[in-house]
Design an enzyme around this catalytic site. Sequence first.
Site, PDB file in Angstrom:
ATOM      1  N   GLY A  33       0.806  -1.222   0.000  1.00 41.78           N
ATOM      2  CA  GLY A  33       0.000   0.000   0.000  1.00 41.78           C
ATOM      3  C   GLY A  33       0.834   1.265   0.000  1.00 41.78           C
ATOM      4  O   GLY A  33       1.864   1.357  -0.679  1.00 41.78           O
ATOM      5  N   ASP A  35       2.728   2.501   2.256  1.00 39.87           N
ATOM      6  CA  ASP A  35       4.056   2.236   2.812  1.00 39.87           C
ATOM      7  C   ASP A  35       5.009   1.794   1.691  1.00 39.87           C
ATOM      8  O   ASP A  35       6.137   2.308   1.566  1.00 39.87           O
ATOM      9  CB  ASP A  35       3.904   1.126   3.866  1.00 39.87           C
ATOM     10  CG  ASP A  35       5.089   0.980   4.783  1.00 39.87           C
ATOM     11  OD1 ASP A  35       5.978   1.854   4.745  1.00 39.87           O
ATOM     12  OD2 ASP A  35       5.125   0.006   5.552  1.00 39.87           O
TER      13      ASP A  35
HETATM   14  P1  ADP Z   1      -3.036   0.263   6.394  1.00 41.02           P
HETATM   15  O1  ADP Z   1      -2.210  -0.965   6.640  1.00 41.02           O
HETATM   16  O2  ADP Z   1      -2.821   1.333   7.451  1.00 41.02           O
HETATM   17  O3  ADP Z   1      -4.470  -0.050   6.131  1.00 41.02           O
HETATM   18  P2  ADP Z   1      -2.583   0.710   3.526  1.00 41.02           P
HETATM   19  O4  ADP Z   1      -1.382   1.282   2.865  1.00 41.02           O
HETATM   20  O5  ADP Z   1      -2.964  -0.689   3.192  1.00 41.02           O
HETATM   21  O6  ADP Z   1      -2.348   0.911   5.096  1.00 41.02           O
HETATM   22  O7  ADP Z   1      -3.833   1.643   3.234  1.00 41.02           O
HETATM   23  C1  ADP Z   1      -4.022   2.915   3.788  1.00 41.02           C
HETATM   24  C2  ADP Z   1      -4.654   3.808   2.752  1.00 41.02           C
HETATM   25  O8  ADP Z   1      -3.658   4.271   1.846  1.00 41.02           O
HETATM   26  C3  ADP Z   1      -5.719   3.108   1.893  1.00 41.02           C
HETATM   27  O9  ADP Z   1      -6.863   3.946   1.837  1.00 41.02           O
HETATM   28  C4  ADP Z   1      -5.049   2.993   0.529  1.00 41.02           C
HETATM   29  O10 ADP Z   1      -5.987   3.083  -0.531  1.00 41.02           O
HETATM   30  C5  ADP Z   1      -4.160   4.214   0.536  1.00 41.02           C
HETATM   31  N1  ADP Z   1      -3.036   4.235  -0.415  1.00 41.02           N
HETATM   32  C6  ADP Z   1      -2.406   3.220  -1.048  1.00 41.02           C
HETATM   33  N2  ADP Z   1      -1.418   3.698  -1.834  1.00 41.02           N
HETATM   34  C7  ADP Z   1      -1.419   5.049  -1.706  1.00 41.02           C
HETATM   35  C8  ADP Z   1      -0.653   6.127  -2.268  1.00 41.02           C
HETATM   36  N3  ADP Z   1       0.335   5.914  -3.123  1.00 41.02           N
HETATM   37  N4  ADP Z   1      -0.974   7.409  -1.895  1.00 41.02           N
HETATM   38  C9  ADP Z   1      -1.953   7.648  -1.013  1.00 41.02           C
HETATM   39  N5  ADP Z   1      -2.703   6.689  -0.439  1.00 41.02           N
HETATM   40  C10 ADP Z   1      -2.441   5.400  -0.781  1.00 41.02           C
END
Ligand code: ADP
Length: 174
Positions: A33, A35
Site C-alpha cells: 500500500g 508504505d
Molecule cells: P493500512 O495498513 O494502514 O491499512 P494501507 O497502505 O494498506 O495501510 O492503506 C491505507 C490507505 O492508503 C488506503 O486507503 C489505501 O488506498 C491508501 N493508499 C495506497 N497507496 C497510496 C498512495 N500511493 N498514496 C496515497 N494513499 C495510498
Amino acid sequence: MKNKINLIQGDITEIVVDAIVNAANSSLLGGSGVDGAIHRIGGKKILEECQKIKAKQGGCKVGNAVITTAGNLFAKYVIHTVGPRWIDGKHNESELLKQCYLNSFKLALENGVKSISFPNISTGVYKFPKDKAAEIAVNTIKNCIQNEIQIEKVNIVCYENENYQIYRTLLEKL
Ligand code: ADP
C-alpha cells in the site's frame, strides 16, 4: 481553520509538502500500500533510518509515530505512524487511530513542519471501516490545527474514490 484542510484524490508521493505521513507497520521495514509506495519512491535512505530506529527502540507501537528523512520524495520528512488493525471495534481501535494523528502532529510541530499530507491510515490492509476512520481523522485534524499557527496546510490524500467521497461529504459539513 477549514481552509487549511485540503482534500486531494491521488498519490501521496507526488504532492510537495514538508512532511508526508506514512501508514507504516510496527516493524518499520516497509510493507504494501502507501508504505510500499513511499519506500519505493523515497529510496533506501528512509529504510536505513527506519532500521536504525528499529534497532534502537524495537520498531514503533500501534498509535505511535517516528520521523525520518524523506529521501528522494518531495518532502523534508516522512512521519511513520502505525495504525490499528480493525478487529471488531472493541479493541481500542478508534482511540489508537486518533493517537496516530495526534502523535504525527506532535512530531510535525517539533520539527517545524508547516505543511503535511495524511493518507487514510488503517483503511487499506488494516480494514478499519472507512466512514469511521474518516470521522476520526477529520475531528482530530480539526482539533489539532484549531489554535495552531505553525501548521499552514493539511492535505488529506485519498487514493480511492470511495474514501474521497466520504471525506468530501464530511468536510462540506465543517
Ligand atoms: P493500512 O495498513 O494502514 O491499512 P494501507 O497502505 O494498506 O495501510 O492503506 C491505507 C490507505 O492508503 C488506503 O486507503 C489505501 O488506498 C491508501 N493508499 C495506497 N497507496 C497510496 C498512495 N500511493 N498514496 C496515497 N494513499 C495510498
